[in-house]
Design an enzyme around this catalytic site. Structure first.
Site, mmCIF file in Angstrom:
data_model
loop_
_atom_site.group_PDB
_atom_site.id
_atom_site.type_symbol
_atom_site.label_atom_id
_atom_site.label_comp_id
_atom_site.label_asym_id
_atom_site.label_seq_id
_atom_site.Cartn_x
_atom_site.Cartn_y
_atom_site.Cartn_z
ATOM 1 N N GLY A 148 0.825 -1.203 0.000
ATOM 2 C CA GLY A 148 0.000 0.000 0.000
ATOM 3 C C GLY A 148 0.852 1.242 0.000
ATOM 4 O O GLY A 148 2.041 1.206 0.319
ATOM 5 N N GLY B 270 0.567 5.536 0.873
ATOM 6 C CA GLY B 270 -0.179 6.704 1.319
ATOM 7 C C GLY B 270 0.609 7.947 0.963
ATOM 8 O O GLY B 270 1.607 7.877 0.251
ATOM 9 N N PHE C 101 2.500 9.786 2.813
ATOM 10 C CA PHE C 101 3.833 9.898 3.403
ATOM 11 C C PHE C 101 4.528 8.563 3.606
ATOM 12 O O PHE C 101 5.632 8.513 4.126
ATOM 13 C CB PHE C 101 3.748 10.632 4.742
ATOM 14 C CG PHE C 101 3.114 11.981 4.605
ATOM 15 C CD1 PHE C 101 3.794 13.011 3.987
ATOM 16 C CD2 PHE C 101 1.825 12.199 5.047
ATOM 17 C CE1 PHE C 101 3.201 14.246 3.827
ATOM 18 C CE2 PHE C 101 1.222 13.432 4.896
ATOM 19 C CZ PHE C 101 1.917 14.463 4.279
ATOM 20 N N ALA C 102 3.869 7.492 3.265
ATOM 21 C CA ALA C 102 4.464 6.188 3.559
ATOM 22 C C ALA C 102 4.116 5.157 2.499
ATOM 23 O O ALA C 102 3.095 5.258 1.822
ATOM 24 C CB ALA C 102 3.967 5.715 4.919
ATOM 25 N N LYS C 103 5.015 4.178 2.390
ATOM 26 C CA LYS C 103 4.747 3.012 1.542
ATOM 27 C C LYS C 103 4.879 1.793 2.431
ATOM 28 O O LYS C 103 5.766 1.763 3.295
ATOM 29 C CB LYS C 103 5.789 2.912 0.433
ATOM 30 C CG LYS C 103 5.542 3.863 -0.721
ATOM 31 C CD LYS C 103 6.576 3.628 -1.789
ATOM 32 C CE LYS C 103 6.393 4.636 -2.908
ATOM 33 N NZ LYS C 103 7.471 4.593 -3.878
ATOM 34 N N VAL C 104 4.026 0.796 2.210
ATOM 35 C CA VAL C 104 4.136 -0.426 3.009
ATOM 36 C C VAL C 104 4.476 -1.585 2.078
ATOM 37 O O VAL C 104 3.829 -1.771 1.046
ATOM 38 C CB VAL C 104 2.827 -0.728 3.782
ATOM 39 C CG1 VAL C 104 3.005 -1.958 4.662
ATOM 40 C CG2 VAL C 104 2.405 0.458 4.621
ATOM 41 N N LYS D 182 6.976 -0.506 6.830
ATOM 42 C CA LYS D 182 6.391 0.783 6.502
ATOM 43 C C LYS D 182 7.536 1.781 6.370
ATOM 44 O O LYS D 182 8.277 2.012 7.333
ATOM 45 C CB LYS D 182 5.438 1.198 7.625
ATOM 46 C CG LYS D 182 4.730 2.473 7.349
ATOM 47 C CD LYS D 182 3.568 2.656 8.297
ATOM 48 C CE LYS D 182 2.750 3.838 7.855
ATOM 49 N NZ LYS D 182 1.365 3.731 8.135
ATOM 50 N N ASP E 94 -6.100 7.920 14.446
ATOM 51 C CA ASP E 94 -6.356 7.834 13.000
ATOM 52 C C ASP E 94 -7.021 6.497 12.677
ATOM 53 O O ASP E 94 -6.666 5.840 11.700
ATOM 54 C CB ASP E 94 -5.030 7.986 12.240
ATOM 55 C CG ASP E 94 -5.266 8.293 10.759
ATOM 56 O OD1 ASP E 94 -6.394 8.687 10.404
ATOM 57 O OD2 ASP E 94 -4.328 8.108 9.963
ATOM 58 N N LYS F 186 -9.472 3.978 11.221
ATOM 59 C CA LYS F 186 -10.364 3.890 10.055
ATOM 60 C C LYS F 186 -10.303 2.450 9.561
ATOM 61 O O LYS F 186 -9.391 1.697 9.960
ATOM 62 C CB LYS F 186 -9.930 4.871 8.965
ATOM 63 C CG LYS F 186 -8.477 4.806 8.590
ATOM 64 C CD LYS F 186 -8.105 5.959 7.696
ATOM 65 C CE LYS F 186 -6.604 5.960 7.448
ATOM 66 N NZ LYS F 186 -6.108 7.147 6.850
ATOM 67 N N ASN G 36 -7.099 0.864 8.532
ATOM 68 C CA ASN G 36 -6.099 0.521 9.548
ATOM 69 C C ASN G 36 -6.450 -0.752 10.305
ATOM 70 O O ASN G 36 -5.815 -1.087 11.295
ATOM 71 C CB ASN G 36 -5.939 1.668 10.558
ATOM 72 C CG ASN G 36 -5.078 2.778 10.014
ATOM 73 O OD1 ASN G 36 -4.257 2.540 9.147
ATOM 74 N ND2 ASN G 36 -5.288 3.991 10.497
ATOM 75 N N ASP H 118 -0.798 0.688 12.975
ATOM 76 C CA ASP H 118 -0.439 2.111 13.108
ATOM 77 C C ASP H 118 -0.751 2.696 14.472
ATOM 78 O O ASP H 118 -0.882 3.905 14.601
ATOM 79 C CB ASP H 118 -1.124 2.970 12.038
ATOM 80 C CG ASP H 118 -0.412 2.865 10.704
ATOM 81 O OD1 ASP H 118 0.569 2.104 10.625
ATOM 82 O OD2 ASP H 118 -0.823 3.534 9.761
ATOM 83 N N THR I 295 -8.787 10.831 4.842
ATOM 84 C CA THR I 295 -10.241 10.991 4.790
ATOM 85 C C THR I 295 -10.808 11.632 6.058
ATOM 86 O O THR I 295 -10.513 11.197 7.165
ATOM 87 C CB THR I 295 -10.941 9.635 4.513
ATOM 88 O OG1 THR I 295 -12.335 9.837 4.694
ATOM 89 C CG2 THR I 295 -10.478 8.535 5.447
#
Ligand code: ADE
Length: 418
Positions: A23, A25, A27-30, A45, A138, A140, A143, A156, A178
């Site tokens: 995935g 985002g 600011f980050a890649k996983v 991450k 955060d 959601k 996560n 996270d 979101t």
């Protein structure tokens, strides 16, 4: 990715093989990755540290890492270690085999029984963290992951504070992503209570699991904010009166009257079939623990900049979970050559063999070839050297040090496995 994290190279810090991108985002890649030593799957991450002021590893960040590392709960993704280069920070996380819960809900809403099961697991994780002063902030559906038994794993936890710290402009941010999960008090830009905010988001999640869509959703973001402020939402027709009542307690726009975790645990809808999870008492900690470790952290403080500037493994900061090797670091103004001479002299006094490594450093062995410790030296400036000293503990047996490990340590001598 760049420097040590170059996905083209696939190997991170000589330790993890990067496999697939899971995935991405803002600011980050996983990545899914494999621990080359154990074969274990992990998620890595990677976050950019670009534009972060020098010395950006603040007390708060270190504190968060320390806390996250100590979160041991069956419904929380474990953080195994933190690695860093000048430009990037890498969180090595437990790999959740079952993927995202989001993907499952997208295929079809859950019945009340299944919605409750996942909500109970989420509240169990929240209760554990909140009682330790850790808030997610955060939460959601994205996560929430699933393990191989399709049980919930919240990911996270504690990272949001970190993300806030290290966003590219170096400013402290409240939230991006979101807004559909944001509590009204965050939108109002008032100070907020982390526990209340997590409870609000858990209400959004429960609603979405059962309805298959979000309670506050509008193409017009201002209209959506208005709905959130007012806390007015409609439950789908298949929602039972008990669940409706419960959702209204979770999604109470007034944080002061919103239901608490203790009250959730006592709610009749929630309680049905709930099994309290007993976590290992040794895992429990209070925030005071952190303060109690002041000696260790004073020592580490001296290495903040050093660790970031030289791309060193930060696992010493949080301790290694499968800690079979003891790592000690210290700074010396002696030249690397002088340090090596000193080590060699001491080793020879003790009838040990000294093997020079390809890079600056030595391995000290018993006459039978068992490695006792290695010394890695990293030059910081012409005047300052950093010495890393890995010592065997009583837990560690030389048998565990394979030929590959010896080679990975840069040992040029043919290593004889004991
Ligand atoms: N995606 C993001 N984090 C993950 C993890 N820890 N395991 C599996 N997939 C993930």
């Amino acid at each position: 990715m760049d420097d040590h994290g170059d996905v083209r190279e696939k190997i991170l810090f000589g330790k993890y093989e990067l496999q697939t991108l899971l995935g991405q985002g803002a600011f980050a890649k996983v990545y899914r990755a494999k621990n080359l030593r154990t074969g274990q799957s992990v998620a890595i991450k990677a976050m950019s540290l670009q534009n972060v002021q020098k010395g950006g590893l603040t007390e708060l960040v270190k504190r968060e890492i320390s806390i996250m590392h100590r979160l041991h709960h069956p419904h929380i993704v474990r953080i195994f270690e933190v690695l860093a280069t000048k430009k990037k920070i890498y969180f090595v996380l437990e790999f959740a085999e079952g993927g995202e819960l989001f993907a499952k809900v997208r295929k079809g809403r859950f019945n009340e029984h299944l919605s409750r099961r996942y909500f109970q697991q989420l509240i169990s994780a929240l209760s554990y963290c909140h009682s330790r002063g850790v808030f997610h902030r955060d939460l959601k559906l994205e996560n929430l992951l699933l393990d191989e038994k399709l049980d919930l794993k919240v990911t996270d936890f504690g990272l949001s504070a970190l993300t806030d710290q290290i966003q590219p402009d170096g400013l402290l941010h409240t939230r991006c992503g979101t807004p559909a999960y944001l509590a009204p008090e965050i939108l109002a830009n008032k100070g907020y209570d982390g526990a209340k905010v997590d409870i609000w988001s858990s209400g959004i999640i429960l609603y979405a699991l059962n309805a298959g869509y979000l309670p506050f959703n509008d193409r017009n973001i201002m209209d959506m904010y208005r709905q959130i402020y007012k806390g007015t939402f409609r439950c789908s027709e298949w929602t039972s009166p008990e669940l409706k009542r419960f959702l209204h307690r979770l999604l109470d726009s007034n944080p002061n009257t919103r239901i608490t975790v203790e009250q959730i645990m006592g709610d009749p809808w929630f309680k049905k079939g709930y099994k309290h999870i007993h976590t290992d008492a040794t895992d429990c900690f209070g925030l005071e623990d952190y303060e109690d470790n002041s000696t260790q952290y004073d020592f580490l403080n001296a290495f903040d900049i050093i660790s970031f500037a030289s791309g060193l493994d930060l696992s010493g900061l949080i301790g290694s979970p499968d800690c079979s090797i003891v790592v000690e670091r210290f700074v010396s103004a002696e030249s690397p050559e002088r340090i090596i001479e000193e080590v060699a002299a001491k080793a020879e006094e003790g009838r040990m063999t000294v093997v020079r490594k390809k890079d600056l450093g030595v391995m000290v062995e018993r006459p039978n070839g068992d490695i006792i410790f290695t010394v890695d030296i990293h030059r910081l400036t012409d005047k300052l050297a950093l010495q890393t000293n890995k010592r065997c503990t009583t837990v560690w047996r030389p048998m565990e040090l394979s030929k590959d490990t010896a080679r990975a340590n840069g040992c040029t001598k043919n290593y004889r496995k004991p």
